[in-house]
Design a protein around this motif. Structure first.
Motif, mmCIF file in Angstrom:
data_model
loop_
_atom_site.group_PDB
_atom_site.id
_atom_site.type_symbol
_atom_site.label_atom_id
_atom_site.label_comp_id
_atom_site.label_asym_id
_atom_site.label_seq_id
_atom_site.Cartn_x
_atom_site.Cartn_y
_atom_site.Cartn_z
ATOM 1 N N UNK A 127 73.814 36.979 16.647
ATOM 2 C CA UNK A 127 74.900 36.579 15.756
ATOM 3 C C UNK A 127 76.213 37.075 16.340
ATOM 4 N N UNK A 128 77.272 36.330 16.140
ATOM 5 C CA UNK A 128 78.588 36.746 16.604
ATOM 6 C C UNK A 128 79.376 37.288 15.421
ATOM 7 N N UNK A 129 79.944 38.473 15.631
ATOM 8 C CA UNK A 129 80.740 39.144 14.607
ATOM 9 C C UNK A 129 82.167 39.211 15.141
ATOM 10 N N UNK A 130 83.103 38.687 14.402
ATOM 11 C CA UNK A 130 84.514 38.705 14.805
ATOM 12 C C UNK A 130 85.220 39.806 14.020
ATOM 13 N N UNK A 131 85.813 40.732 14.751
ATOM 14 C CA UNK A 131 86.531 41.848 14.134
ATOM 15 C C UNK A 131 88.008 41.723 14.494
ATOM 16 N N UNK A 132 88.849 41.621 13.482
ATOM 17 C CA UNK A 132 90.298 41.588 13.691
ATOM 18 C C UNK A 132 90.852 42.932 13.251
ATOM 19 N N UNK A 133 91.436 43.659 14.215
ATOM 20 C CA UNK A 133 91.983 44.986 13.929
ATOM 21 C C UNK A 133 93.438 44.915 13.508
ATOM 22 N N UNK A 134 94.138 43.924 14.025
ATOM 23 C CA UNK A 134 95.559 43.704 13.746
ATOM 24 C C UNK A 134 95.854 42.281 14.209
ATOM 25 N N UNK A 177 89.591 54.819 12.510
ATOM 26 C CA UNK A 177 90.465 55.879 11.997
ATOM 27 C C UNK A 177 90.115 57.225 12.627
ATOM 28 N N UNK A 178 88.823 57.541 12.700
ATOM 29 C CA UNK A 178 88.390 58.798 13.313
ATOM 30 C C UNK A 178 88.765 58.851 14.789
ATOM 31 N N UNK A 179 88.572 57.741 15.493
ATOM 32 C CA UNK A 179 88.880 57.675 16.922
ATOM 33 C C UNK A 179 90.377 57.840 17.160
ATOM 34 N N UNK A 180 91.184 57.154 16.368
ATOM 35 C CA UNK A 180 92.642 57.250 16.515
ATOM 36 C C UNK A 180 93.106 58.674 16.211
ATOM 37 N N UNK A 207 89.737 42.776 9.437
ATOM 38 C CA UNK A 207 88.934 41.676 8.892
ATOM 39 C C UNK A 207 87.659 41.551 9.719
ATOM 40 N N UNK A 208 86.575 41.225 9.056
ATOM 41 C CA UNK A 208 85.296 41.016 9.720
ATOM 42 C C UNK A 208 84.768 39.666 9.268
ATOM 43 N N UNK A 209 84.419 38.827 10.235
ATOM 44 C CA UNK A 209 83.843 37.517 9.930
ATOM 45 C C UNK A 209 82.545 37.345 10.698
ATOM 46 N N UNK A 210 81.568 36.767 10.025
ATOM 47 C CA UNK A 210 80.286 36.456 10.648
ATOM 48 C C UNK A 210 79.684 35.291 9.872
ATOM 49 N N UNK A 211 79.221 34.295 10.588
ATOM 50 C CA UNK A 211 78.676 33.098 9.946
ATOM 51 C C UNK A 211 77.303 33.332 9.319
ATOM 52 N N UNK A 212 76.611 34.359 9.735
ATOM 53 C CA UNK A 212 75.269 34.642 9.227
ATOM 54 C C UNK A 212 75.345 35.109 7.775
ATOM 55 N N UNK A 213 74.646 34.430 6.899
ATOM 56 C CA UNK A 213 74.716 34.727 5.461
ATOM 57 C C UNK A 213 74.219 36.123 5.112
ATOM 58 N N UNK A 214 73.244 36.622 5.842
ATOM 59 C CA UNK A 214 72.663 37.918 5.513
ATOM 60 C C UNK A 214 73.452 39.107 6.039
ATOM 61 N N UNK A 215 74.531 38.851 6.735
ATOM 62 C CA UNK A 215 75.312 39.939 7.317
ATOM 63 C C UNK A 215 76.243 40.538 6.268
ATOM 64 N N UNK A 216 76.208 41.858 6.133
ATOM 65 C CA UNK A 216 77.031 42.561 5.141
ATOM 66 C C UNK A 216 78.400 42.863 5.751
ATOM 67 N N UNK A 217 79.319 41.904 5.604
ATOM 68 C CA UNK A 217 80.659 42.037 6.190
ATOM 69 C C UNK A 217 81.427 43.218 5.597
ATOM 70 N N UNK A 218 81.306 43.436 4.307
ATOM 71 C CA UNK A 218 82.059 44.517 3.647
ATOM 72 C C UNK A 218 81.646 45.881 4.192
ATOM 73 N N UNK A 219 80.351 46.112 4.331
ATOM 74 C CA UNK A 219 79.879 47.397 4.855
ATOM 75 C C UNK A 219 80.274 47.576 6.308
ATOM 76 N N UNK A 220 80.150 46.508 7.098
ATOM 77 C CA UNK A 220 80.518 46.597 8.508
ATOM 78 C C UNK A 220 82.017 46.866 8.649
ATOM 79 N N UNK A 221 82.816 46.238 7.798
ATOM 80 C CA UNK A 221 84.267 46.456 7.810
ATOM 81 C C UNK A 221 84.580 47.922 7.539
ATOM 82 N N UNK A 222 83.907 48.509 6.559
ATOM 83 C CA UNK A 222 84.128 49.917 6.230
ATOM 84 C C UNK A 222 83.743 50.819 7.405
ATOM 85 N N UNK A 223 82.665 50.473 8.096
ATOM 86 C CA UNK A 223 82.245 51.244 9.272
ATOM 87 C C UNK A 223 83.304 51.146 10.363
ATOM 88 N N UNK A 224 83.820 49.944 10.601
ATOM 89 C CA UNK A 224 84.851 49.752 11.624
ATOM 90 C C UNK A 224 86.107 50.543 11.258
#
Length: 98
Positions: A4-11, A67-70, A45-62
């Motif tokens: 699955x492809x996960x698109x992460x937009x940081x800014x 934040x920790x890395x910065x 923002x996190x986008x993924x076409x797969x219905x079973x993917x938990x975008x909200x949880x993955x977004x929080x992890x990102x």
């Protein structure tokens, strides 16, 4: 299981595409470094076409990981600047002693 492809937009204009089977973490880290001075968790923002993917949880992890890395980068930068100040002070003291 298909990848699955996960698109992460940081800014704006800072997007990374990750695949679920072999995510390019290096690309994600490079983008985090690029946006470190303007990082705003609200813009992530996190986008993924797969219905079973938990975008909200993955977004929080990102958000938490970025934040920790910065924060770690900023602490390292402050330690570096302090070391430079100390070296400069030592150099000035050495010049005065001559």
């Amino acid at each position: 299981m298909a990848s699955k492809t996960i698109h992460v937009t940081l800014a704006p204009n800072h997007e990374v595409s990750l695949t679920s089977d072999a995510p390019d973490i290096d690309a994600l880290v490079r983008e985090i470094v690029k946006v470190r001075d303007v990082f705003d968790p609200e813009q992530v923002k996190v986008d993924c076409e797969h219905e079973g993917f938990d975008k909200a949880s993955f977004r929080e992890i990102v958000i938490q990981s970025a934040s920790d890395f910065i924060k770690a980068i900023r602490l390292d930068e402050e330690e570096y600047k302090e070391a430079l100040r100390n070296l400069k002070a030592c150099d000035e003291e050495s010049e005065v002693a001559k």
